[in-house]
Design an enzyme around this catalytic site. Structure first.
Site, PDB file in Angstrom:
ATOM      1  N   SER A   1      42.594  36.968  49.588  1.00 31.54           N
ATOM      2  CA  SER A   1      41.671  38.096  49.689  1.00 31.54           C
ATOM      3  C   SER A   1      40.992  38.331  48.348  1.00 31.54           C
ATOM      4  CB  SER A   1      42.440  39.356  50.098  1.00 31.54           C
ATOM      5  OG  SER A   1      43.347  39.711  49.052  1.00 31.54           O
TER       6      SER A   1
ATOM      7  N   ASP B   1      39.845  35.386  52.979  1.00 29.73           N
ATOM      8  CA  ASP B   1      39.969  36.473  53.942  1.00 29.73           C
ATOM      9  C   ASP B   1      38.981  37.584  53.583  1.00 29.73           C
ATOM     10  OD1 ASP B   1      40.960  37.973  56.044  1.00 29.73           O
ATOM     11  OD2 ASP B   1      42.596  38.815  54.871  1.00 29.73           O
ATOM     12  N   HIS B   2      37.992  37.760  54.426  1.00 30.58           N
ATOM     13  CA  HIS B   2      37.001  38.839  54.264  1.00 30.58           C
ATOM     14  C   HIS B   2      36.301  38.777  52.916  1.00 30.58           C
ATOM     15  CE1 HIS B   2      38.309  40.600  57.988  1.00 30.58           C
ATOM     16  NE2 HIS B   2      39.561  40.615  57.556  1.00 30.58           N
TER      17      HIS B   2
END
Length: 98
Positions: free
Chosen positions: A50, A83-84
Site C-alpha cells: 500500500s 494496493d490502491h
C-alpha cells in the site's frame, strides 16, 4: 518460479474454480509468514503493498522482500500488487520499479 502476473494467475484460478489470497505486506516477518503458509498449502499468492507500506518500508526493500519470497518458495506462483495506488506518480513509480 518467477514472479507472475495477476492476469495469468486469475486465468488459472478462474479455469480451476478457486480463489487467490491477496495480503498486504510491509516487513520481512509478514512476507515470510504469508509465503511459508502459502507454500505449505501449495496456494498461489498475491503480495500487496500500500501507499503506507511504501512510505514505511520503501519501494526497493519491499520489492527485494518479495523477490526473496520467490527464491525461498519457488514452487508457488507469487504476484506483486500495488494496493490502491493513490495517484499517477505512485502507479508509474511501481511500474517503472518492476
Amino acid at each position: 518460479m518467477a514472479l507472475v502476473t495477476t492476469t495469468e494467475m486469475f486465468k488459472k484460478a478462474y479455469d480451476g474454480g478457486y480463489a487467490i489470497g491477496a495480503f498486504n505486506v510491509n516487513n520481512m516477518e509478514i512476507v515470510q509468514g504469508i509465503t511459508e503458509a502459502a507454500r505449505d498449502l501449495k496456494a498461489p499468492l498475491i503480495l500487496q503493498v500500500s501507499k503506507g507500506a511504501r512510505a514505511y518500508a520503501n519501494h526497493t526493500y519491499l520489492v527485494k522482500l518479495v523477490e526473496a519470497a520467490v527464491i525461498e518458495c519457488p514452487e508457488i506462483p507469487i504476484a506483486l500488487h500495488l494496493d490502491h495506488g493513490p495517484d499517477f506518480e505512485t502507479c508509474k513509480s511501481c511500474i517503472d520499479g518492476g
